[in-house]
Design a protein around this motif. Structure first.
Motif, PDB file in Angstrom:
ATOM      1  N   CYS A 390      44.395  29.654  41.474  1.00  0.00           N
ATOM      2  CA  CYS A 390      43.932  30.651  40.499  1.00  0.00           C
ATOM      3  C   CYS A 390      45.151  31.284  39.836  1.00  0.00           C
ATOM      4  O   CYS A 390      46.034  31.804  40.523  1.00  0.00           O
ATOM      5  N   PRO A 391      45.245  31.273  38.513  1.00  0.00           N
ATOM      6  CA  PRO A 391      46.430  31.775  37.830  1.00  0.00           C
ATOM      7  C   PRO A 391      46.560  33.298  37.805  1.00  0.00           C
ATOM      8  O   PRO A 391      47.578  33.821  37.346  1.00  0.00           O
ATOM      9  N   GLU A 392      45.568  34.010  38.321  1.00  0.00           N
ATOM     10  CA  GLU A 392      45.629  35.483  38.304  1.00  0.00           C
ATOM     11  C   GLU A 392      45.745  36.081  39.701  1.00  0.00           C
ATOM     12  O   GLU A 392      46.462  37.072  39.890  1.00  0.00           O
ATOM     13  N   THR A 393      45.051  35.491  40.662  1.00  0.00           N
ATOM     14  CA  THR A 393      45.083  36.059  42.019  1.00  0.00           C
ATOM     15  C   THR A 393      45.824  35.167  43.012  1.00  0.00           C
ATOM     16  O   THR A 393      46.022  35.557  44.156  1.00  0.00           O
ATOM     17  N   TYR A 394      46.194  33.945  42.577  1.00  0.00           N
ATOM     18  CA  TYR A 394      46.982  33.014  43.396  1.00  0.00           C
ATOM     19  C   TYR A 394      46.310  32.675  44.728  1.00  0.00           C
ATOM     20  O   TYR A 394      46.962  32.643  45.766  1.00  0.00           O
ATOM     21  N   VAL A 395      45.016  32.435  44.667  1.00  0.00           N
ATOM     22  CA  VAL A 395      44.285  31.901  45.821  1.00  0.00           C
ATOM     23  C   VAL A 395      43.850  30.483  45.457  1.00  0.00           C
ATOM     24  O   VAL A 395      43.687  30.144  44.279  1.00  0.00           O
ATOM     25  N   TRP A 396      43.646  29.657  46.480  1.00  0.00           N
ATOM     26  CA  TRP A 396      43.261  28.268  46.256  1.00  0.00           C
ATOM     27  C   TRP A 396      41.742  28.145  46.204  1.00  0.00           C
ATOM     28  O   TRP A 396      41.034  28.709  47.033  1.00  0.00           O
ATOM     29  N   VAL A 397      41.279  27.373  45.217  1.00  0.00           N
ATOM     30  CA  VAL A 397      39.843  27.186  45.002  1.00  0.00           C
ATOM     31  C   VAL A 397      39.562  25.685  44.915  1.00  0.00           C
ATOM     32  O   VAL A 397      40.276  24.962  44.205  1.00  0.00           O
ATOM     33  N   PRO A 398      38.536  25.173  45.638  1.00  0.00           N
ATOM     34  CA  PRO A 398      38.211  23.742  45.546  1.00  0.00           C
ATOM     35  C   PRO A 398      38.005  23.316  44.098  1.00  0.00           C
ATOM     36  O   PRO A 398      37.361  24.019  43.317  1.00  0.00           O
ATOM     37  N   TYR A 411      41.749  27.965  29.593  1.00  0.00           N
ATOM     38  CA  TYR A 411      42.317  28.910  30.562  1.00  0.00           C
ATOM     39  C   TYR A 411      41.194  29.573  31.336  1.00  0.00           C
ATOM     40  O   TYR A 411      40.240  30.097  30.756  1.00  0.00           O
ATOM     41  N   CYS A 412      41.298  29.547  32.665  1.00  0.00           N
ATOM     42  CA  CYS A 412      40.251  30.124  33.505  1.00  0.00           C
ATOM     43  C   CYS A 412      40.845  30.855  34.701  1.00  0.00           C
ATOM     44  O   CYS A 412      41.885  30.455  35.234  1.00  0.00           O
ATOM     45  N   ARG A 413      40.155  31.903  35.095  1.00  0.00           N
ATOM     46  CA  ARG A 413      40.416  32.564  36.371  1.00  0.00           C
ATOM     47  C   ARG A 413      39.414  31.958  37.348  1.00  0.00           C
ATOM     48  O   ARG A 413      38.207  32.080  37.169  1.00  0.00           O
ATOM     49  N   PHE A 414      39.896  31.323  38.407  1.00  0.00           N
ATOM     50  CA  PHE A 414      39.015  30.609  39.321  1.00  0.00           C
ATOM     51  C   PHE A 414      38.416  31.507  40.396  1.00  0.00           C
ATOM     52  O   PHE A 414      37.347  31.218  40.922  1.00  0.00           O
ATOM     53  N   ASN A 415      39.089  32.571  40.750  1.00  0.00           N
ATOM     54  CA  ASN A 415      38.596  33.476  41.778  1.00  0.00           C
ATOM     55  C   ASN A 415      37.367  34.218  41.247  1.00  0.00           C
ATOM     56  O   ASN A 415      37.447  34.956  40.261  1.00  0.00           O
ATOM     57  N   GLN A 416      36.221  34.014  41.913  1.00  0.00           N
ATOM     58  CA  GLN A 416      34.972  34.615  41.448  1.00  0.00           C
ATOM     59  C   GLN A 416      34.842  36.093  41.816  1.00  0.00           C
ATOM     60  O   GLN A 416      33.965  36.790  41.302  1.00  0.00           O
ATOM     61  N   ASP A 417      35.715  36.568  42.695  1.00  0.00           N
ATOM     62  CA  ASP A 417      35.695  37.976  43.075  1.00  0.00           C
ATOM     63  C   ASP A 417      36.377  38.783  41.972  1.00  0.00           C
ATOM     64  O   ASP A 417      37.597  38.757  41.816  1.00  0.00           O
ATOM     65  N   THR A 418      35.581  39.499  41.197  1.00  0.00           N
ATOM     66  CA  THR A 418      36.117  40.244  40.053  1.00  0.00           C
ATOM     67  C   THR A 418      37.029  41.395  40.468  1.00  0.00           C
ATOM     68  O   THR A 418      37.832  41.877  39.672  1.00  0.00           O
ATOM     69  N   LYS A 419      36.914  41.838  41.719  1.00  0.00           N
ATOM     70  CA  LYS A 419      37.738  42.951  42.189  1.00  0.00           C
ATOM     71  C   LYS A 419      39.065  42.468  42.797  1.00  0.00           C
ATOM     72  O   LYS A 419      39.955  43.281  43.057  1.00  0.00           O
ATOM     73  N   ALA A 420      39.188  41.166  43.016  1.00  0.00           N
ATOM     74  CA  ALA A 420      40.400  40.626  43.640  1.00  0.00           C
ATOM     75  C   ALA A 420      41.581  40.740  42.684  1.00  0.00           C
ATOM     76  O   ALA A 420      41.441  40.572  41.471  1.00  0.00           O
TER      77      ALA A 420
END
Length: 479
Positions: A390-398, A411-420
């Motif tokens: 994820c280019p904004e929160t730097y967590v790995w997403v399948p 361009y996408c933010r992959f982390n679905q947690d909007t508060k992360a």
């Protein structure tokens, strides 16, 4: 006895956001943009942390695309080798190599090579051509003798034979056991007479007729009982199987692994011999050999591919605390028919699994950047299972969860947690370390000694990109 000196600290020289330049993927003359820094030296721990924040190196230059501005966003991708199974196209490459080595047979068809990464601008070495990793072939015909297909065919045939036998046994058992019925007219069902004897009504010496629906239900029930018993037997055998099977052999009911293909023994009269050597190579990464690390140690390596005493390819990899990172491969174009990009990637996945046996935390294979907006650069997504960063929160997403969003937006933010948020965002800039006039100091001391205009905005940008941990470990060179 004095302890051995540790690796030199990471020293980097940061360059603030560059102007837009020509994109090597879509050829837009002013579409690409990235931030970069020159690594005078770098520890493997720091580089591991940087690539987990979207950075990547080309020689000593380390760069990070400005994801929400560049024309072709480049997402860091990693494969999970411990769960990897080769696809049909991967098996085709492995079988092609084995056939070439064992019998000397090959077909020089039209091989579509993958374009080189735009940042891979190192000079080609003599007659070698620098190519991006994981080249994919245009020929995608299915394998005629694929291992899985053969096994599935055999299993299906056995099931059909078993089902016919079950039905026969079922009818025989019921013919012997069932009591007399009410004299209901019989129906055309196998094992049951279709008509009564003339003048006598129902044949009392035969079992009563049953509805076809009832027979089907009974057969289904019997099959479920049989399947349950078979599953229990398989579970029992599975528990004992590791002790019975020789080491390294795969079970017949499981697909072949990469190792089964790569390390298959060649015949004594093999037409060719392929050998591999691995050497440390020049790189900003400081080589380390900790006692709990892999036997080869950490650092950058040249993996050389020797065919009959001739070097035909060299792959550059970085062995890091948690992964093997593919840098690039250059090879003799005369051997492109062997799909050396795919073959070398599969060998590196197998190599990662070998390293994991000694160093359990080393369990990923990083393939560089995945570029969904460039059709020819989506091939890395075929090495499954894999994750995107994820280019904004730097967590790995399948990657399967990322693809639908990428179809709608580059361009996408992959982390679905909007508060992360980015957990490594810099909250204390004063703790950032600076190398100034050959002296290491925290940023708050450097600010007092600095002459001329303030560069705090640039330093803040650097800190946000590398994260809190790296900003406190690495040395930012300031002149």
């Amino acid at each position: 006895m004095a302890a051995a000196p540790g690796p030199s600290p990471t020293i980097v020289e940061y360059f603030e956001g560059e102007d837009f330049y020509r994109c090597g993927y879509c050829k837009n003359e002013t579409g690409s943009r990235s931030n970069g820094m020159w690594a005078h030296s770098m520890t493997v721990q720091d580089y591991q942390a940087l690539i987990d924040r979207g950075w990547r190196r080309s020689g000593k230059y380390v760069y990070k695309p400005v994801m929400n501005q560049t024309c072709c966003p480049q997402y860091t991708i990693r494969c999970q080798p411990l769960h990897f199974q080769p696809s049909k196209s991967h098996k085709k490459v492995l079988k092609k190599m084995f056939k070439f080595l064992s019998k000397g047979e090959f077909s020089k068809g039209n091989n579509e090579e993958e374009p080189m990464d735009s940042q891979m601008d190192d000079a080609a070495v003599e007659d070698f051509v620098l190519k991006s990793k994981l080249d994919i072939q245009s020929d995608r015909r299915p394998l005629s003798e694929d291992y899985n297909e053969v096994i599935e065919s055999e299993v299906k045939e056995k099931e059909e034979n078993l089902e016919a036998k079950e039905i026969q046994q079922f009818n025989q058992s019921h013919a012997a056991k069932e009591s007399l019925g009410s004299g209901e007219p019989s129906r055309t069902v196998k094992g049951v007479p279709s008509t009564p004897k003339p003048g006598k009504g129902a044949d009392l010496s035969k079992p009563p007729c049953r509805k076809a629906k009832d027979i089907r239900k009974e057969r289904k029930r019997q099959k479920l009982i049989l399947k349950s018993q078979t599953d229990k037997l398989e579970d029992f055998q599975t528990e004992r199987e590791p002790q019975l099977l020789p080491s390294g052999k795969s079970k017949l009911n499981q697909p072949k692994s990469i190792e089964d293909f790569i390390f298959d023994t060649l015949p004594e009269d093999a037409a060719h011999q392929l050998k591999f050597t691995r050497f440390l190579c020049s790189s900003p990464l400081e080589a380390e050999t900790p006692p709990n690390g892999p036997d080869c140690g950490y650092g950058s390596f040249h993996q050389q591919y020797w065919l009959d005493g001739k070097i035909i390819a060299v792959g550059v990899i970085d062995v890091l605390p948690y992964c093997v990172s593919s840098v690039y491969l250059y090879y003799d174009p005369d051997y492109s028919f062997l799909s050396l990009g795919v073959y070398s990637a599969l060998r590196e996945i197998a190599f990662t699994r070998q390293l994991h046996e000694k160093t359990s935390q080393l369990s990923y294979y990083y393939m560089g950047f995945y570029i969904h907006s460039c059709p020819k650069m989506k091939y890395k997504g075929q090495y499954r299972p894999s994750d995107l960063l994820c280019p904004e929160t730097y967590v790995w997403v399948p990657i399967e969860q990322c693809l639908p969003a990428l179809e709608n937006s580059k361009y996408c933010r992959f982390n679905q947690d909007t508060k992360a948020v980015d957990e490594e965002r810099v909250n204390e800039l004063d703790r950032l370390r600076v190398l100034y006039k050959r002296t290491i100091m925290p940023y708050n001391i450097y600010k007092k000694r600095q002459k001329g205009p303030s560069d705090e905005a640039i330093v803040q940008q650097y800190a946000d990109l590398v994260g809190q941990t790296c900003s406190e470990r690495m040395l930012l060179f300031r002149s």
